[in-house]
Motif scaffolding. Structure first.
Motif, PDB file in Angstrom:
ATOM      1  N   SER A 113     -17.242 -28.277 -17.880  1.00  0.00           N
ATOM      2  CA  SER A 113     -16.424 -27.159 -18.361  1.00  0.00           C
ATOM      3  C   SER A 113     -14.938 -27.496 -18.283  1.00  0.00           C
ATOM      4  N   LEU A 114     -14.549 -28.282 -17.284  1.00  0.00           N
ATOM      5  CA  LEU A 114     -13.155 -28.725 -17.191  1.00  0.00           C
ATOM      6  C   LEU A 114     -12.795 -29.564 -18.403  1.00  0.00           C
ATOM      7  N   MET A 115     -13.694 -30.450 -18.814  1.00  0.00           N
ATOM      8  CA  MET A 115     -13.467 -31.268 -20.002  1.00  0.00           C
ATOM      9  C   MET A 115     -13.464 -30.404 -21.268  1.00  0.00           C
ATOM     10  N   ASP A 116     -14.266 -29.334 -21.261  1.00  0.00           N
ATOM     11  CA  ASP A 116     -14.229 -28.396 -22.382  1.00  0.00           C
ATOM     12  C   ASP A 116     -12.826 -27.834 -22.570  1.00  0.00           C
ATOM     13  N   GLY A 117     -12.191 -27.444 -21.458  1.00  0.00           N
ATOM     14  CA  GLY A 117     -10.845 -26.900 -21.533  1.00  0.00           C
ATOM     15  C   GLY A 117      -9.843 -27.915 -22.042  1.00  0.00           C
ATOM     16  N   ILE A 118      -9.979 -29.167 -21.597  1.00  0.00           N
ATOM     17  CA  ILE A 118      -9.102 -30.228 -22.090  1.00  0.00           C
ATOM     18  C   ILE A 118      -9.310 -30.424 -23.587  1.00  0.00           C
ATOM     19  N   ALA A 119     -10.576 -30.313 -24.032  1.00  0.00           N
ATOM     20  CA  ALA A 119     -10.868 -30.450 -25.464  1.00  0.00           C
ATOM     21  C   ALA A 119     -10.188 -29.350 -26.265  1.00  0.00           C
ATOM     22  N   ILE A 120     -10.166 -28.125 -25.731  1.00  0.00           N
ATOM     23  CA  ILE A 120      -9.491 -27.023 -26.419  1.00  0.00           C
ATOM     24  C   ILE A 120      -8.002 -27.326 -26.563  1.00  0.00           C
ATOM     25  N   GLY A 121      -7.380 -27.729 -25.442  1.00  0.00           N
ATOM     26  CA  GLY A 121      -5.954 -28.035 -25.487  1.00  0.00           C
ATOM     27  C   GLY A 121      -5.646 -29.194 -26.410  1.00  0.00           C
ATOM     28  N   ALA A 122      -6.479 -30.244 -26.370  1.00  0.00           N
ATOM     29  CA  ALA A 122      -6.255 -31.405 -27.230  1.00  0.00           C
ATOM     30  C   ALA A 122      -6.421 -31.035 -28.694  1.00  0.00           C
ATOM     31  N   ALA A 123      -7.406 -30.182 -28.996  1.00  0.00           N
ATOM     32  CA  ALA A 123      -7.634 -29.766 -30.382  1.00  0.00           C
ATOM     33  C   ALA A 123      -6.462 -28.946 -30.911  1.00  0.00           C
ATOM     34  N   PHE A 124      -5.865 -28.108 -30.075  1.00  0.00           N
ATOM     35  CA  PHE A 124      -4.695 -27.333 -30.510  1.00  0.00           C
ATOM     36  C   PHE A 124      -3.501 -28.245 -30.767  1.00  0.00           C
ATOM     37  N   GLN A 125      -3.460 -29.377 -30.095  1.00  0.00           N
ATOM     38  CA  GLN A 125      -2.398 -30.333 -30.389  1.00  0.00           C
ATOM     39  C   GLN A 125      -2.568 -30.926 -31.784  1.00  0.00           C
ATOM     40  N   ALA A 126      -3.832 -30.973 -32.260  1.00  0.00           N
ATOM     41  CA  ALA A 126      -4.100 -31.485 -33.608  1.00  0.00           C
ATOM     42  C   ALA A 126      -3.801 -30.432 -34.667  1.00  0.00           C
ATOM     43  N   GLY A 127      -3.870 -29.146 -34.283  1.00  0.00           N
ATOM     44  CA  GLY A 127      -3.610 -28.075 -35.244  1.00  0.00           C
ATOM     45  C   GLY A 127      -4.298 -26.798 -34.833  1.00  0.00           C
ATOM     46  N   GLY A 128      -3.744 -25.672 -35.287  1.00  0.00           N
ATOM     47  CA  GLY A 128      -4.285 -24.381 -34.894  1.00  0.00           C
ATOM     48  C   GLY A 128      -5.710 -24.168 -35.358  1.00  0.00           C
ATOM     49  N   ALA A 129      -6.025 -24.569 -36.606  1.00  0.00           N
ATOM     50  CA  ALA A 129      -7.372 -24.380 -37.134  1.00  0.00           C
ATOM     51  C   ALA A 129      -8.387 -25.192 -36.339  1.00  0.00           C
TER      52      ALA A 129
END
Length: 239
Positions: free
Chosen positions: A110-126
């Motif tokens: 789940s910690l990695m899930d959160g990092i994935a969310i943050g990393a994905a927002f760095q790629a773009g909002g969508a």
């Protein structure tokens, strides 16, 4: 934005744990839909973005695809190691530490899930929103399984709740950590590829089989197809 969205994962994990105590006969439909959403995000949005961001090839194969396979295998190895450890204690003996170890692995995921969310927002909002949708949906099953596996092995309710809240807080902490750094595009693509492989394994090897285990119903298949279709619509609108 990433931390705010990760709060959805926090709440969904708690809902999953609450449902584990009051499970109904409709659980198979929820898991079927969750599996479809995860499959749609991986195949229709996450993997294409990873290929775009990490386009270099290694021995003729795109780096993102290699990491995608690596993520799938890593999730498989982790799941098998836990299964072997549980089997080694015998089916009639419930060892509390085994349940806590498995739950701790869920918290790390789940910690990695959160990092994935943050990393994905760095790629773009969508991209961030679609990845967050997959994580939030998946975290229902995470919360359900974290509470269940902790209590299943003889741990008292207090410890099961403690692990549940740790699992719920982990995505928020992971997303917040990405505010301290920005991932380069190639590294971001590599990470998204790895995460996509792990997510696909969870959908194909855990979520969907569990959805059909006790209820091999046509309605479960329809929920899975609806989840994929929904992601297709979201990707089309965002594009």
């Amino acid at each position: 934005m990433a931390v705010f969205v990760a709060l959805g994962a926090f709440l969904m994990t708690l809902v999953g744990g609450w449902t584990a105590q009051r499970v109904t006969d409709r659980r198979h439909l929820v898991l079927g839909l969750a599996g479809g959403l995860m499959l749609g995000v991986v195949g229709l949005d996450l993997l294409p973005e990873a290929l775009h961001a990490a386009g270099d090839e290694v021995f003729g194969v795109p780096q993102a695809l290699l990491l995608f396979v690596g993520g799938f295998l890593a999730a498989h190895v982790l799941e098998r190691l836990l299964a072997v450890r549980q089997a080694g204690h015998g089916s009639d003996e419930r060892v509390p530490q085994v349940g806590l170890t498995a739950a701790a692995a869920m918290v790390g995921h789940s910690l990695m899930d959160g990092i994935a969310i943050g990393a994905a927002f760095q790629a773009g909002g969508a991209m961030g929103l679609t990845v967050a949708l997959a994580v939030i949906t998946h975290d229902f099953a995470d919360g359900f399984n974290t509470y269940t596996i902790t209590s299943l092995y003889g741990n008292e309710r207090k410890k099961a709740l403690m692990m549940l809240f740790a699992d719920a807080a982990a995505p928020v902490i992971g997303a917040a950590s990405t505010l301290l750094f920005t991932l380069p595009e190639e590294l971001l693509g590599s990470y998204l590829g790895f995460f996509g492989g792990a997510l696909l394994y969870l959908a194909a090897a855990e979520i969907l089989p569990e959805a059909h285990h006790d209820h091999p119903a046509r309605s479960t298949l329809l929920c899975t197809a609806a989840g994929v279709g929904f992601i297709w619509v979201v990707v089309g609108i965002a594009g």
